[in-house]
Design a protein around this motif. Structure first.
Motif, PDB file in Angstrom:
ATOM      1  N   VAL A 154       0.823  -1.218   0.000  1.00 22.19           N
ATOM      2  CA  VAL A 154       0.000   0.000   0.000  1.00 22.19           C
ATOM      3  C   VAL A 154       0.852   1.262   0.000  1.00 22.19           C
ATOM      4  CG1 VAL A 154      -1.923  -1.160   1.151  1.00 22.19           C
ATOM      5  CG2 VAL A 154      -0.243   0.107   2.526  1.00 22.19           C
ATOM      6  N   ALA A 155       2.153   1.125   0.263  1.00 24.45           N
ATOM      7  CA  ALA A 155       3.041   2.287   0.230  1.00 24.45           C
ATOM      8  C   ALA A 155       3.521   2.616  -1.177  1.00 24.45           C
ATOM      9  CB  ALA A 155       4.250   2.045   1.136  1.00 24.45           C
ATOM     10  N   VAL A 156       3.296   1.727  -2.131  1.00 28.48           N
ATOM     11  CA  VAL A 156       3.802   1.919  -3.499  1.00 28.48           C
ATOM     12  C   VAL A 156       3.090   3.087  -4.169  1.00 28.48           C
ATOM     13  CG1 VAL A 156       3.924   0.881  -5.795  1.00 28.48           C
ATOM     14  CG2 VAL A 156       4.498  -0.476  -3.774  1.00 28.48           C
ATOM     15  N   ASP A 157       3.852   3.894  -4.876  1.00 25.64           N
ATOM     16  CA  ASP A 157       3.306   5.047  -5.605  1.00 25.64           C
ATOM     17  C   ASP A 157       3.682   4.919  -7.076  1.00 25.64           C
ATOM     18  OD1 ASP A 157       2.211   7.457  -6.326  1.00 25.64           O
ATOM     19  OD2 ASP A 157       3.910   8.651  -5.616  1.00 25.64           O
ATOM     20  N   VAL A 158       2.696   4.604  -7.914  1.00 26.72           N
ATOM     21  CA  VAL A 158       2.930   4.488  -9.356  1.00 26.72           C
ATOM     22  C   VAL A 158       1.799   5.194 -10.094  1.00 26.72           C
ATOM     23  CG1 VAL A 158       4.253   2.344  -9.272  1.00 26.72           C
ATOM     24  CG2 VAL A 158       1.763   2.240  -9.347  1.00 26.72           C
ATOM     25  N   ASP A 159       2.020   5.483 -11.354  1.00 23.41           N
ATOM     26  CA  ASP A 159       1.021   6.178 -12.166  1.00 23.41           C
ATOM     27  C   ASP A 159       0.895   5.503 -13.528  1.00 23.41           C
ATOM     28  OD1 ASP A 159       0.365   8.394 -10.394  1.00 23.41           O
ATOM     29  OD2 ASP A 159       2.428   9.056 -10.748  1.00 23.41           O
ATOM     30  N   GLY A 160      -0.134   5.941 -14.272  1.00 27.91           N
ATOM     31  CA  GLY A 160      -0.308   5.489 -15.644  1.00 27.91           C
ATOM     32  C   GLY A 160      -0.598   4.003 -15.743  1.00 27.91           C
ATOM     33  N   THR A 161      -0.003   3.382 -16.739  1.00 29.32           N
ATOM     34  CA  THR A 161      -0.216   1.959 -16.969  1.00 29.32           C
ATOM     35  C   THR A 161       0.280   1.121 -15.793  1.00 29.32           C
ATOM     36  OG1 THR A 161       0.024   2.281 -19.356  1.00 29.32           O
ATOM     37  CG2 THR A 161       0.251   0.033 -18.532  1.00 29.32           C
ATOM     38  N   ALA A 162       1.356   1.565 -15.162  1.00 29.87           N
ATOM     39  CA  ALA A 162       1.889   0.843 -14.008  1.00 29.87           C
ATOM     40  C   ALA A 162       0.861   0.795 -12.880  1.00 29.87           C
ATOM     41  CB  ALA A 162       3.184   1.489 -13.528  1.00 29.87           C
ATOM     42  N   ARG A 163       0.070   1.863 -12.734  1.00 29.10           N
ATOM     43  CA  ARG A 163      -0.966   1.890 -11.701  1.00 29.10           C
ATOM     44  C   ARG A 163      -2.019   0.814 -11.971  1.00 29.10           C
ATOM     45  NH1 ARG A 163      -1.809   2.068  -6.912  1.00 29.10           N
ATOM     46  NH2 ARG A 163      -0.514   3.937  -6.745  1.00 29.10           N
ATOM     47  N   ILE A 164      -2.426   0.684 -13.200  1.00 34.06           N
ATOM     48  CA  ILE A 164      -3.430  -0.330 -13.555  1.00 34.06           C
ATOM     49  C   ILE A 164      -2.902  -1.727 -13.257  1.00 34.06           C
ATOM     50  CG2 ILE A 164      -4.714  -1.341 -15.474  1.00 34.06           C
ATOM     51  CD1 ILE A 164      -4.660   1.450 -16.803  1.00 34.06           C
ATOM     52  N   VAL A 165      -1.680  -1.993 -13.723  1.00 32.60           N
ATOM     53  CA  VAL A 165      -1.086  -3.319 -13.526  1.00 32.60           C
ATOM     54  C   VAL A 165      -0.910  -3.606 -12.039  1.00 32.60           C
ATOM     55  CG1 VAL A 165       0.966  -4.737 -13.929  1.00 32.60           C
ATOM     56  CG2 VAL A 165       0.050  -3.293 -15.767  1.00 32.60           C
ATOM     57  N   PHE A 166      -0.428  -2.629 -11.295  1.00 32.38           N
ATOM     58  CA  PHE A 166      -0.172  -2.820  -9.874  1.00 32.38           C
ATOM     59  C   PHE A 166      -1.469  -3.086  -9.108  1.00 32.38           C
ATOM     60  CE2 PHE A 166       0.240  -1.141  -5.540  1.00 32.38           C
ATOM     61  CZ  PHE A 166       1.313  -1.905  -5.091  1.00 32.38           C
TER      62      PHE A 166
END
Length: 349
Positions: free
Chosen positions: A230-242
């Motif tokens: 829950v600490a991970v911070d990603v955006d874009g396509t990486a957010r969807i995959v994560f």
């Protein structure tokens, strides 16, 4: 029993709190904390199956089950809604609220009955006076569906339907760009898919669960792993995959492990305290944080001015308040409501 699960429940509530407390915590927030709700849904499926499948077979009816769940949710939800309603009314009086008068009256009135506030524009939250209420609403829907159809929900049926829900969840994540969905009317359909998959994944974990392991420090692994995710911070396509990876793979695995291992005797009290405070913290934190946010702004500051230390103080205060509410208010209130239920049932029979 299931103390590791209790500790995980408390952790998930804290993760959600940090998301709603953005500004107060500065960089100390769980950037993917909204996914902790999916942990709640998986836990709910496991706990409900564990507690009620035998009772369903013994004749527990839909209405009685729904009332049991309502009694579990309502007392603390009411406290949060009253605090949120006061906050929203004060904001409206000062011209700082997001809701107009008619919308505010509607939200306050319906919220007191644990009902979502309708919005024809599909842009507002389901529960403007107590935002986390959306997940409880979905839980009551899926709980009712479960008790109505449990006879036909064999393991094979659940495996097929959760697989379909998993595919639909991937589509929803791609469509919305995230799985932070369900709290607003515009993402309602995605929220239904979200709760269906996770809840019935929990039911399957109960039915097909791992064997029990000896108590030990390994019980910390699920909490530490969930904390990292829950600490991970990603955006874009990486957010969807994560998001999809966490909800479809990691969270069911974390819950499965959590149900198979108990903490050692040194860790158990902490895990139980986290579990005891979890629901109260979840039900009341958002309106309290909003009140604090408005109070800070009244004095010409922003929450970021005092971050992250004010956030830590608020977290500790809300956690302590949650423990007190759980012991002195929620438990007695549920006992009273349960006694009234038994009396009504006895009078009818």
């Amino acid at each position: 029993m299931y103390s590791t699960l209790n500790g995980l429940r408390g952790f998930a509530a804290v993760a959600v709190l940090t998301i709603h407390g953005q500004g107060f915590f500065g960089p100390w927030i769980a950037k993917s904390g909204y996914l902790a709700v999916d942990l709640f849904f998986v836990m709910s499926g496991f706990v409900i199956a564990h507690a009620y499948e035998g009772r369903f077979k013994s004749g527990l009816g839909t209405a009685e089950f729904f009332w049991i769940r309502f009694v579990r949710f309502y007392p603390l939800f009411l406290v949060g809604t009253v605090i949120g309603s006061i906050s929203a009314i004060l904001a409206w009086k000062m011209g700082a609220g997001e809701l107009g008068r008619s919308e505010l009256i509607q939200a306050v009135f319906l919220g007191l009955f644990m009902l979502p506030s309708p919005d024809l524009n599909m842009s507002f939250a389901l529960y403007p006076t107590n935002p986390p209420g959306w997940s409880l609403f979905y839980e009551l829907i899926i709980n009712t569906f479960y008790v109505v159809f449990w006879r036909v929900l064999s393991n094979r049926v659940l495996l097929v339907t959760t697989a379909v829900a998993a595919a639909m969840l991937v589509v929803s994540a791609v469509y919305f760009g995230t799985l932070d969905i369900g709290s607003y009317w515009g993402t309602f359909s995605g929220g239904i898919i979200r709760v269906y998959f996770s809840f019935f994944a929990g039911v399957l974990i109960y039915r097909l669960g791992l064997p029990k392991l000896p108590p030990g420090v390994l019980s910390w692994i699920p909490l530490l792993l969930a904390t990292g995710l829950v600490a991970v911070d990603v955006d874009g396509t990486a957010r969807i995959v994560f998001d999809v990876f966490c909800v479809l793979v990691m969270f069911p695995a974390i819950i499965a492990v959590s149900t198979s291992i108990e903490p050692d005797r040194f860790s158990r009290p902490l895990f139980e305290y986290l579990g005891a405070a979890s629901y109260a913290l979840y039900a009341i934190h958002a309106p309290i944080l909003e009140l604090a946010r408005r109070a800070v702004r009244m004095f010409g500051f922003t929450p970021a001015t005092f971050a992250p230390w004010l956030g830590v103080v608020l977290l500790l205060v809300i956690f302590a308040f949650a423990l007190v509410l759980n012991r002195l208010y929620d438990e007695p209130a549920r006992r009273i409501l349960s006694r009234l239920t038994r009396r009504v049932t006895a009078a009818r029979s």
